[in-house]
Design a protein around this motif. Sequence first.
Motif, PDB file in Angstrom:
ATOM      1  N   LYS A 368       0.662  -1.216   0.213  1.00  0.00           N
ATOM      2  CA  LYS A 368      -0.130  -0.188   0.467  1.00  0.00           C
ATOM      3  C   LYS A 368       0.632   1.313  -0.262  1.00  0.00           C
ATOM      4  CE  LYS A 368      -3.783  -2.109   2.234  1.00  0.00           C
ATOM      5  NZ  LYS A 368      -4.692  -1.891   3.540  1.00  0.00           N
ATOM      6  N   ASP A 369       1.833   0.991   0.250  1.00  0.00           N
ATOM      7  CA  ASP A 369       2.961   2.126   0.155  1.00  0.00           C
ATOM      8  C   ASP A 369       4.301   2.269  -0.432  1.00  0.00           C
ATOM      9  OD1 ASP A 369       1.560   4.148   2.616  1.00  0.00           O
ATOM     10  OD2 ASP A 369       2.002   2.003   3.889  1.00  0.00           O
ATOM     11  N   GLU A 370       3.592   0.917  -1.297  1.00  0.00           N
ATOM     12  CA  GLU A 370       4.836   1.194  -2.294  1.00  0.00           C
ATOM     13  C   GLU A 370       5.421   2.430  -3.116  1.00  0.00           C
ATOM     14  OE1 GLU A 370       3.757   0.274  -6.427  1.00  0.00           O
ATOM     15  OE2 GLU A 370       1.878  -0.235  -5.925  1.00  0.00           O
ATOM     16  N   HIS A 371       4.975   4.368  -3.224  1.00  0.00           N
ATOM     17  CA  HIS A 371       5.932   5.310  -3.717  1.00  0.00           C
ATOM     18  C   HIS A 371       6.013   5.755  -2.375  1.00  0.00           C
ATOM     19  CE1 HIS A 371       3.280   4.590  -7.672  1.00  0.00           C
ATOM     20  NE2 HIS A 371       2.114   4.693  -6.677  1.00  0.00           N
ATOM     21  N   ARG A 372       6.033   5.386  -1.483  1.00  0.00           N
ATOM     22  CA  ARG A 372       7.393   5.439   0.058  1.00  0.00           C
ATOM     23  C   ARG A 372       8.139   4.823  -0.272  1.00  0.00           C
ATOM     24  NH1 ARG A 372       7.337   8.449   4.805  1.00  0.00           N
ATOM     25  NH2 ARG A 372       8.325   7.550   6.396  1.00  0.00           N
ATOM     26  N   ASN A 373       9.334   5.197  -1.278  1.00  0.00           N
ATOM     27  CA  ASN A 373      10.310   5.199  -1.773  1.00  0.00           C
ATOM     28  C   ASN A 373      11.679   5.824  -1.261  1.00  0.00           C
ATOM     29  OD1 ASN A 373      10.250   6.368  -3.959  1.00  0.00           O
ATOM     30  ND2 ASN A 373       9.491   4.528  -4.784  1.00  0.00           N
ATOM     31  N   ARG A 374      12.923   5.365  -1.729  1.00  0.00           N
ATOM     32  CA  ARG A 374      14.572   5.909  -1.742  1.00  0.00           C
ATOM     33  C   ARG A 374      15.036   5.531  -2.728  1.00  0.00           C
ATOM     34  NH1 ARG A 374      16.442   2.691   3.893  1.00  0.00           N
ATOM     35  NH2 ARG A 374      16.496   0.641   2.730  1.00  0.00           N
ATOM     36  N   LEU A 375      15.655   6.375  -2.946  1.00  0.00           N
ATOM     37  CA  LEU A 375      16.774   5.176  -4.049  1.00  0.00           C
ATOM     38  C   LEU A 375      18.044   4.516  -3.485  1.00  0.00           C
ATOM     39  CD1 LEU A 375      17.149   6.647  -7.554  1.00  0.00           C
ATOM     40  CD2 LEU A 375      19.095   8.171  -6.625  1.00  0.00           C
ATOM     41  N   VAL A 376      17.974   3.323  -4.797  1.00  0.00           N
ATOM     42  CA  VAL A 376      19.452   2.502  -3.793  1.00  0.00           C
ATOM     43  C   VAL A 376      20.125   2.141  -4.612  1.00  0.00           C
ATOM     44  CG1 VAL A 376      17.083   1.769  -2.229  1.00  0.00           C
ATOM     45  CG2 VAL A 376      17.650   0.882  -4.261  1.00  0.00           C
ATOM     46  N   LEU A 377      20.600   1.203  -4.423  1.00  0.00           N
ATOM     47  CA  LEU A 377      21.925   0.288  -4.965  1.00  0.00           C
ATOM     48  C   LEU A 377      21.240  -0.996  -5.243  1.00  0.00           C
ATOM     49  CD1 LEU A 377      23.974   0.805  -7.504  1.00  0.00           C
ATOM     50  CD2 LEU A 377      25.687   0.213  -5.715  1.00  0.00           C
ATOM     51  N   VAL A 378      21.163  -1.517  -6.106  1.00  0.00           N
ATOM     52  CA  VAL A 378      20.433  -3.147  -5.750  1.00  0.00           C
ATOM     53  C   VAL A 378      22.246  -3.930  -6.978  1.00  0.00           C
ATOM     54  CG1 VAL A 378      18.512  -2.993  -4.964  1.00  0.00           C
ATOM     55  CG2 VAL A 378      18.749  -3.001  -7.785  1.00  0.00           C
ATOM     56  N   THR A 379      22.063  -4.968  -6.489  1.00  0.00           N
ATOM     57  CA  THR A 379      22.642  -5.980  -7.261  1.00  0.00           C
ATOM     58  C   THR A 379      21.866  -7.132  -7.895  1.00  0.00           C
ATOM     59  OG1 THR A 379      24.994  -5.072  -6.322  1.00  0.00           O
ATOM     60  CG2 THR A 379      25.474  -7.289  -7.476  1.00  0.00           C
ATOM     61  N   VAL A 380      22.014  -7.709  -9.201  1.00  0.00           N
ATOM     62  CA  VAL A 380      21.749  -8.649  -9.476  1.00  0.00           C
ATOM     63  C   VAL A 380      23.079 -10.058  -9.296  1.00  0.00           C
ATOM     64  CG1 VAL A 380      21.337 -10.064 -11.343  1.00  0.00           C
ATOM     65  CG2 VAL A 380      21.222  -8.245 -12.213  1.00  0.00           C
ATOM     66  N   GLY A 381      22.165 -10.967  -8.421  1.00  0.00           N
ATOM     67  CA  GLY A 381      22.172 -12.207  -7.939  1.00  0.00           C
ATOM     68  C   GLY A 381      21.864 -11.943  -5.999  1.00  0.00           C
ATOM     69  N   SER A 382      21.643 -10.756  -6.084  1.00  0.00           N
ATOM     70  CA  SER A 382      21.902 -10.621  -4.556  1.00  0.00           C
ATOM     71  C   SER A 382      20.635  -9.747  -4.088  1.00  0.00           C
ATOM     72  CB  SER A 382      23.024  -9.221  -3.829  1.00  0.00           C
ATOM     73  OG  SER A 382      22.679  -9.098  -2.500  1.00  0.00           O
ATOM     74  N   LYS A 383      20.368 -10.212  -3.078  1.00  0.00           N
ATOM     75  CA  LYS A 383      19.317  -9.672  -2.283  1.00  0.00           C
ATOM     76  C   LYS A 383      19.436  -8.346  -1.192  1.00  0.00           C
ATOM     77  CE  LYS A 383      17.203 -14.001  -1.196  1.00  0.00           C
ATOM     78  NZ  LYS A 383      16.185 -14.769  -0.189  1.00  0.00           N
ATOM     79  N   LYS A 384      20.528  -7.650  -0.926  1.00  0.00           N
ATOM     80  CA  LYS A 384      21.247  -6.303   0.057  1.00  0.00           C
ATOM     81  C   LYS A 384      20.940  -5.315  -1.546  1.00  0.00           C
ATOM     82  CE  LYS A 384      24.747  -4.664   1.598  1.00  0.00           C
ATOM     83  NZ  LYS A 384      26.369  -4.197   1.785  1.00  0.00           N
ATOM     84  N   THR A 385      20.646  -4.021  -0.554  1.00  0.00           N
ATOM     85  CA  THR A 385      20.124  -2.626  -0.688  1.00  0.00           C
ATOM     86  C   THR A 385      21.045  -1.978  -0.198  1.00  0.00           C
ATOM     87  OG1 THR A 385      18.034  -2.112   0.438  1.00  0.00           O
ATOM     88  CG2 THR A 385      17.670  -3.450  -1.441  1.00  0.00           C
ATOM     89  N   VAL A 386      22.022  -0.445  -1.336  1.00  0.00           N
ATOM     90  CA  VAL A 386      22.736  -0.359  -0.707  1.00  0.00           C
ATOM     91  C   VAL A 386      21.714   1.139  -0.917  1.00  0.00           C
ATOM     92  CG1 VAL A 386      24.694   1.160  -0.401  1.00  0.00           C
ATOM     93  CG2 VAL A 386      24.500  -1.250  -1.132  1.00  0.00           C
ATOM     94  N   PRO A 387      21.509   2.239   0.411  1.00  0.00           N
ATOM     95  CA  PRO A 387      20.614   3.061   0.064  1.00  0.00           C
ATOM     96  C   PRO A 387      21.451   3.996  -0.197  1.00  0.00           C
ATOM     97  CG  PRO A 387      19.639   2.287   2.888  1.00  0.00           C
ATOM     98  CD  PRO A 387      21.436   0.998   1.985  1.00  0.00           C
ATOM     99  N   LEU A 388      21.143   5.310  -0.600  1.00  0.00           N
ATOM    100  CA  LEU A 388      21.292   6.107  -1.593  1.00  0.00           C
ATOM    101  C   LEU A 388      21.242   7.867  -1.215  1.00  0.00           C
ATOM    102  CD1 LEU A 388      22.075   5.174  -5.371  1.00  0.00           C
ATOM    103  CD2 LEU A 388      23.543   4.763  -3.991  1.00  0.00           C
ATOM    104  N   THR A 389      19.635   7.563  -1.038  1.00  0.00           N
ATOM    105  CA  THR A 389      18.852   8.768   0.450  1.00  0.00           C
ATOM    106  C   THR A 389      18.224   8.191   1.061  1.00  0.00           C
ATOM    107  OG1 THR A 389      16.989   8.548  -1.552  1.00  0.00           O
ATOM    108  CG2 THR A 389      19.403   9.919  -2.108  1.00  0.00           C
ATOM    109  N   ALA A 390      17.514   8.494   1.489  1.00  0.00           N
ATOM    110  CA  ALA A 390      16.746   8.156   2.973  1.00  0.00           C
ATOM    111  C   ALA A 390      15.443   8.129   1.969  1.00  0.00           C
ATOM    112  CB  ALA A 390      16.333  10.061   3.502  1.00  0.00           C
ATOM    113  N   VAL A 391      13.788   8.250   2.459  1.00  0.00           N
ATOM    114  CA  VAL A 391      13.180   8.048   2.169  1.00  0.00           C
ATOM    115  C   VAL A 391      12.298   9.412   0.937  1.00  0.00           C
ATOM    116  CG1 VAL A 391      10.349   7.170   1.834  1.00  0.00           C
ATOM    117  CG2 VAL A 391      12.209   6.068   3.107  1.00  0.00           C
TER     118      VAL A 391
END
Length: 409
Positions: A368-391
Amino acid sequence: MNVDQLVREALQEQAAEQGGPRGDLVGRVLAGRRRRRARTLAGAALGTVAAVAVGVTALDIGDGDKDAHPASGPRADDVIAHPDQSVPRDFVAAGNVGMAGYSVSRDVPQGNGDELLVRSYFLLNPETRKYEKADAKWAWIAVAPGMRTAAVLEGELPARRIGMLDLRTGKVTRWITPGHRVAAVEWSPDGRRLVATAYRKNPDRKVAVPGNGSVSWPKHHGSRTGYLLIEAGSGHVGPFRDVPQPTPDKHGMFPGVSRQDVHFNHDGTRLYVQQYARQGRKSYRDWYTLNGGPTSAPAAEKHAGWPKAGLSPDGTYLADDGGPNGSAIRDPRTGEQVARVPSGEQLAWADNKRLVALACDPARCTGKDEHRNRLVLVTVGSKKTVPLTAVRTAPKGYERVWTPMLTAR
């Protein structure tokens, strides 16, 4: 050595850097979500420049620099993140992609019943490495690879001329008169050319038409006439290519929005127009040659969907958009899913395996809150996200959240 060869070799040398396509809203996303996002994406994200051929260091168009230098090895400043900033103040980047600025849009009711979408831009100052508000007279801004020059259009659109804005000084160094009124410009992946989309009317203005009884209501209209290719270094304007917007449906409506700009593909060898719904179509994109003739999709991009992230630099992956539960990464040849990344909207490839994307706040990823998001860095093959900004939140004085403008750095 020509530019295409240089780009190919540079990308081969960086086998671990910038990759993947944008699969925004491909058939997996509900039609309702497309419609809700269409206005924002068309109004603001179309101003977003995706980083594709990031193996080429930017050209300083304002100075007439003709050299392109391939990157080699990982960057010392590989990730520049500010996870405490909900509205970016300081430079954000990952891999070969940098955030050249951001835009914020608003709908302004007009006295005659029309409704005008207006954008405010905040651009990176290369000297201070901070984001500063751009002059309000610019109705459209597209930042070139390297983030030193931007192509600007004065409002109200469509504009009669294109300015080359030096981001260091904030001054226009040259004006280009294309001979047709244009409402959008986009840089080629190598930063050497612009495609300018021509319109008869402002595609960001919804026109009031009679509704039930005497009530008028604003609706989309289609007035695209074609496009022109422009050599950024010399300012040479190529011949006008006639590509009119399709006719409306029986109710006079256009699918998605009025704006249907012309875009460069992954390597700048073809052009396409994004479609907002498939409606029985085989593709989300209408493809054209650089000379304006209809053509088929490149083999590696025939399964490309909505997003501009599209194909990875090395052609291995095709990015797709999903939702709170993640997004698919596909095989460009077959369209089959080969991986998933923990983000909802894929914006640009940072290298061959990493994507700059938008991901919802993990604490609120309920669907329900999919538009409450932030800029992130993701990697193919990994479940990790690296936040680049706050929400993301709305800048002071605005109601809508900001939309990132990404390009090669």
